[in-house]
Design a protein around this motif. Structure first.
Motif, PDB file in Angstrom:
ATOM      1  N   CYS A 164       0.836  -1.197   0.000  1.00 24.63           N
ATOM      2  CA  CYS A 164       0.000   0.000   0.000  1.00 24.63           C
ATOM      3  C   CYS A 164       0.877   1.256   0.000  1.00 24.63           C
ATOM      4  CB  CYS A 164      -0.950   0.006   1.193  1.00 24.63           C
ATOM      5  SG  CYS A 164      -0.181   0.290   2.796  1.00 24.63           S
ATOM      6  N   ASN A 165       0.466   2.268  -0.767  1.00 26.10           N
ATOM      7  CA  ASN A 165       1.165   3.561  -0.842  1.00 26.10           C
ATOM      8  C   ASN A 165       2.624   3.444  -1.288  1.00 26.10           C
ATOM      9  OD1 ASN A 165      -1.048   3.805   1.370  1.00 26.10           O
ATOM     10  ND2 ASN A 165      -0.651   5.916   0.774  1.00 26.10           N
ATOM     11  N   MET A 166       2.984   2.371  -1.937  1.00 25.76           N
ATOM     12  CA  MET A 166       4.388   2.111  -2.271  1.00 25.76           C
ATOM     13  C   MET A 166       4.998   3.238  -3.099  1.00 25.76           C
ATOM     14  SD  MET A 166       6.021  -1.330  -3.989  1.00 25.76           S
ATOM     15  CE  MET A 166       7.785  -1.502  -4.248  1.00 25.76           C
ATOM     16  N   PHE A 167       4.230   3.769  -4.078  1.00 24.93           N
ATOM     17  CA  PHE A 167       4.741   4.835  -4.941  1.00 24.93           C
ATOM     18  C   PHE A 167       3.924   6.124  -4.764  1.00 24.93           C
ATOM     19  CE2 PHE A 167       5.441   0.732  -7.036  1.00 24.93           C
ATOM     20  CZ  PHE A 167       6.814   0.752  -7.208  1.00 24.93           C
ATOM     21  N   PHE A 168       3.292   6.275  -3.638  1.00 19.41           N
ATOM     22  CA  PHE A 168       2.406   7.414  -3.405  1.00 19.41           C
ATOM     23  C   PHE A 168       3.095   8.755  -3.674  1.00 19.41           C
ATOM     24  CE2 PHE A 168       0.466  10.658  -0.690  1.00 19.41           C
ATOM     25  CZ  PHE A 168      -0.865  10.546  -1.045  1.00 19.41           C
ATOM     26  N   ARG A 169       2.456   9.549  -4.513  1.00 19.28           N
ATOM     27  CA  ARG A 169       2.903  10.898  -4.858  1.00 19.28           C
ATOM     28  C   ARG A 169       4.308  10.929  -5.471  1.00 19.28           C
ATOM     29  NH1 ARG A 169       1.209  15.419  -0.623  1.00 19.28           N
ATOM     30  NH2 ARG A 169      -0.783  14.373  -0.985  1.00 19.28           N
ATOM     31  N   CYS A 170       4.654   9.916  -6.255  1.00 15.86           N
ATOM     32  CA  CYS A 170       5.876   9.983  -7.072  1.00 15.86           C
ATOM     33  C   CYS A 170       5.493  10.732  -8.347  1.00 15.86           C
ATOM     34  CB  CYS A 170       6.405   8.585  -7.385  1.00 15.86           C
ATOM     35  SG  CYS A 170       7.146   7.731  -5.976  1.00 15.86           S
ATOM     36  N   GLU A 171       5.356  12.017  -8.224  1.00 17.37           N
ATOM     37  CA  GLU A 171       4.746  12.844  -9.260  1.00 17.37           C
ATOM     38  C   GLU A 171       5.559  12.935 -10.546  1.00 17.37           C
ATOM     39  OE1 GLU A 171       2.679  15.842  -5.963  1.00 17.37           O
ATOM     40  OE2 GLU A 171       4.394  16.518  -7.161  1.00 17.37           O
ATOM     41  N   ALA A 172       6.872  12.781 -10.477  1.00 17.88           N
ATOM     42  CA  ALA A 172       7.723  12.961 -11.659  1.00 17.88           C
ATOM     43  C   ALA A 172       7.913  11.674 -12.462  1.00 17.88           C
ATOM     44  CB  ALA A 172       9.084  13.518 -11.249  1.00 17.88           C
ATOM     45  N   LEU A 173       7.541  10.533 -11.893  1.00 19.94           N
ATOM     46  CA  LEU A 173       7.682   9.266 -12.608  1.00 19.94           C
ATOM     47  C   LEU A 173       6.754   9.246 -13.820  1.00 19.94           C
ATOM     48  CD1 LEU A 173       7.875   6.321 -10.012  1.00 19.94           C
ATOM     49  CD2 LEU A 173       9.592   6.978 -11.692  1.00 19.94           C
ATOM     50  N   GLU A 174       7.300   8.945 -15.001  1.00 20.40           N
ATOM     51  CA  GLU A 174       6.493   8.872 -16.214  1.00 20.40           C
ATOM     52  C   GLU A 174       6.248   7.434 -16.646  1.00 20.40           C
ATOM     53  OE1 GLU A 174       7.845  11.250 -19.428  1.00 20.40           O
ATOM     54  OE2 GLU A 174       7.781  13.135 -18.303  1.00 20.40           O
ATOM     55  N   SER A 175       7.172   6.546 -16.318  1.00 19.13           N
ATOM     56  CA  SER A 175       7.039   5.151 -16.737  1.00 19.13           C
ATOM     57  C   SER A 175       7.497   4.230 -15.614  1.00 19.13           C
ATOM     58  CB  SER A 175       7.878   4.899 -17.999  1.00 19.13           C
ATOM     59  OG  SER A 175       7.714   3.579 -18.458  1.00 19.13           O
ATOM     60  N   LEU A 176       6.791   3.117 -15.471  1.00 18.46           N
ATOM     61  CA  LEU A 176       7.116   2.170 -14.408  1.00 18.46           C
ATOM     62  C   LEU A 176       6.869   0.763 -14.927  1.00 18.46           C
ATOM     63  CD1 LEU A 176       8.120   2.346 -11.502  1.00 18.46           C
ATOM     64  CD2 LEU A 176       5.748   2.432 -10.725  1.00 18.46           C
ATOM     65  N   ASP A 177       7.941  -0.019 -15.030  1.00 19.40           N
ATOM     66  CA  ASP A 177       7.838  -1.392 -15.525  1.00 19.40           C
ATOM     67  C   ASP A 177       7.998  -2.358 -14.352  1.00 19.40           C
ATOM     68  OD1 ASP A 177       7.874  -3.802 -16.804  1.00 19.40           O
ATOM     69  OD2 ASP A 177       9.463  -3.293 -18.226  1.00 19.40           O
ATOM     70  N   LEU A 178       6.888  -2.975 -13.951  1.00 16.73           N
ATOM     71  CA  LEU A 178       6.894  -3.895 -12.817  1.00 16.73           C
ATOM     72  C   LEU A 178       6.563  -5.317 -13.276  1.00 16.73           C
ATOM     73  CD1 LEU A 178       4.975  -1.679 -10.218  1.00 16.73           C
ATOM     74  CD2 LEU A 178       7.429  -1.767 -10.670  1.00 16.73           C
ATOM     75  N   CYS A 179       6.908  -5.618 -14.533  1.00 16.16           N
ATOM     76  CA  CYS A 179       6.546  -6.923 -15.091  1.00 16.16           C
ATOM     77  C   CYS A 179       7.269  -8.076 -14.409  1.00 16.16           C
ATOM     78  CB  CYS A 179       6.786  -6.953 -16.594  1.00 16.16           C
ATOM     79  SG  CYS A 179       8.519  -6.822 -17.076  1.00 16.16           S
ATOM     80  N   ASN A 180       8.354  -7.767 -13.680  1.00 17.98           N
ATOM     81  CA  ASN A 180       9.090  -8.827 -12.984  1.00 17.98           C
ATOM     82  C   ASN A 180       8.567  -9.053 -11.568  1.00 17.98           C
ATOM     83  OD1 ASN A 180      10.298  -6.140 -12.409  1.00 17.98           O
ATOM     84  ND2 ASN A 180      11.532  -7.323 -10.955  1.00 17.98           N
ATOM     85  N   PHE A 181       7.643  -8.233 -11.104  1.00 21.59           N
ATOM     86  CA  PHE A 181       7.161  -8.339  -9.718  1.00 21.59           C
ATOM     87  C   PHE A 181       6.361  -9.625  -9.502  1.00 21.59           C
ATOM     88  CE2 PHE A 181       7.113  -4.108  -7.234  1.00 21.59           C
ATOM     89  CZ  PHE A 181       8.405  -3.830  -7.624  1.00 21.59           C
ATOM     90  N   ASN A 182       6.719 -10.349  -8.446  1.00 22.05           N
ATOM     91  CA  ASN A 182       5.927 -11.490  -8.004  1.00 22.05           C
ATOM     92  C   ASN A 182       5.045 -11.000  -6.855  1.00 22.05           C
ATOM     93  OD1 ASN A 182       4.883 -13.797  -6.821  1.00 22.05           O
ATOM     94  ND2 ASN A 182       6.788 -14.952  -6.871  1.00 22.05           N
TER      95      ASN A 182
END
Length: 462
Positions: A164-182
């Protein structure tokens, strides 16, 4: 001879053994002080008089086996768990360097780790950290407002239960690739990407959400997202979807075709202020256990069509459900009325019933693979496909209808449809009851014609 053996052993111990030791993976543990509300990395540094990280712009995890650049211990701080200087940290201007040998093992509770580091725009060396023991990643990058790029491809999340809230308000992030997440053990994804207003692309294709119970505010204020494919999500255990897409003002397409909402009890403001959506397919939704639908589509100003199934139930708490959905129109032509914005209009619009919903019809196409054309069927959710008459194809015998082009899965006409689909015909071209008979017919016909020609010639000469 003995001297030669002794010399060989000595050389092995002096040269080969040390190299083998260096080749092995070293693991060290840090005392980052993380675990629980606001026990951040910054607070740990301040409480130990190591310095204030609030103005840090870069954090580097440095494996000295790779960089070969050892920092001066007199100007750095020991943050190893064993206090043996196996993990050293140094603040150099606006850069924090954390140095170790081998792999740096993160704590089981790594929540709030980088929380509040508003100026950090760069995190490097994450490939040298070991997260296999981590169970809690909630609030990990909370309010890292300047962070522009984040490579988490080396993260092992197989034991994580909290995100929960792991990336909360990371306002500048444009791309996030979490395809490897289990994420097979994760139970809470509430506000996971909330207020990531700059996020344009997020890859969640490998997400296993089968144990998740909370998705409250998961994508809230992700105003930069235009397309979101959640068709792989298993939501069978989710109980709370309130505010899930609230203020996703740029969202134009969202795929929720696999959503199982049979255990959800809260959908309050789920799509509120999704002002870019024109069509919304909720035909997979079962809302029989929902207690709150208030403001569910509030201010979806461009929304024209909402597709649902017959499984849609309306709770008593459904106030302002369609407030300011000025473009909304039901399947039978019922237009938006500002005096009717509550759940009483959350019905399929048809003869005898007034509502804003459109009943979703699923199209079943029959691909006869060279046979005669079979008429497609339009069906409601869970309605059974009417088995058509067997198609015909010259020289072939019809076998059955299959769900895949490879013709490996036979379709069961006793099951109800859950979506659009194509059924494929399989043929047996070597069946003696069809192909061989046709060949025999051709041979016999040819021989008959040949015999007729011979008879005609004989008659002519006679």
């Amino acid at each position: 001879m003995k001297n030669v053996i002794r010399l060989s052993l000595l050389l092995f111990m002096l040269f080969i053994l040390p190299f083998n030791t260096l080749a092995e993976e070293n693991y060290v543990y840090w005392d980052s002080g993380i675990g629980g509300t606001e026990k951040t990395l910054n607070n740990y540094f301040i409480s130990n008089s190591f310095g204030d990280l609030s103005s840090i712009t870069e954090i580097t995890f440095d494996n000295i086996e790779v960089s070969h650049n050892i920092i001066n211990t007199e100007q750095s701080h020991d943050i190893s768990k064993s206090k043996d200087q196996s993990v050293m940290a140094k603040i150099d201007g606006t850069t924090l360097k954390i140095q170790f040998s081998g792999k740096l093992v993160w704590n089981e509770d790594s929540s709030y780790l980088f929380s509040g580091l508003n100026c950090v725009d760069t995190l490097t060396g994450l490939e040298y950290v070991d997260t296999s023991n981590v169970t809690n990643m909630s609030f990990m990058f909370n309010r890292c407002k300047a962070l522009e790029n984040l490579d988490l491809s080396s993260f092992d999340t197989s034991n994580v239960t909290e995100m929960c809230n792991m990336f909360f308000r990371c306002e500048a992030l444009e791309s996030l690739d979490l395809c490897n997440f289990n994420t097979s053990k994760v139970e809470d994804m509430s506000y996971m990407f909330a207020e990531c207003s700059g996020l344009k692309n997020v890859n969640l294709s490998s997400f296993n959400t089968s144990n998740v119970t909370g998705m409250h505010g998961m994508f809230e204020v992700c105003s930069g997202l235009e397309n979101l494919d959640l068709s792989s999500f298993d939501t069978s255990k989710v109980e709370d979807m309130s505010w899930m897409f609230e203020e996703c003002s740029g969202l134009k397409n969202v795929n929720l075709s696999s959503f199982d909402t049979s255990n959800v009890d809260d959908m309050c403001s789920m799509f509120a202020e999704c002002s870019g959506l024109e069509n919304l397919d909720l035909s997979s939704f079962d809302t029989s256990n929902v207690d709150d639908m208030s403001n569910m589509f509030n201010e979806c100003s461009l929304l024209k069509t909402i597709y649902v199934s017959e499984d849609w139930g309306v709770p008593e708490n459904s106030y302002y459900m369609f407030y300011d959905c000025t473009e909304l129109i039901g399947s039978n032509g019922t237009e938006y009325d500002s005096t009717n914005t509550d759940g009483e209009y959350a019905k399929v619009d048809r003869e005898g019933t007034t509502g804003y919903f459109t009943l979703r019809k699923f199209i079943v196409i029959f691909n006869s693979n060279g046979g005669n054309e079979i008429e497609r069927q339009s069906l409601s959710k869970n309605e059974k496909v009417t088995e058509p008459s067997n198609p015909k194809k010259v020289g072939s015998q019809f076998v059955n209808w299959y769900t895949d082009e490879e013709l490996t899965e036979v379709y069961d006409f006793n099951t109800g449809v859950l979506g659009d689909m194509v059924l494929y015909a399989k043929w047996d071209i070597n069946n003696p009851q069809t192909g061989d008979n046709i060949i025999k017919y051709i041979i016999i016909t040819f021989m008959s014609l040949f015999a007729l020609i011979i008879i005609k010639k004989i008659e002519k000469y006679n």
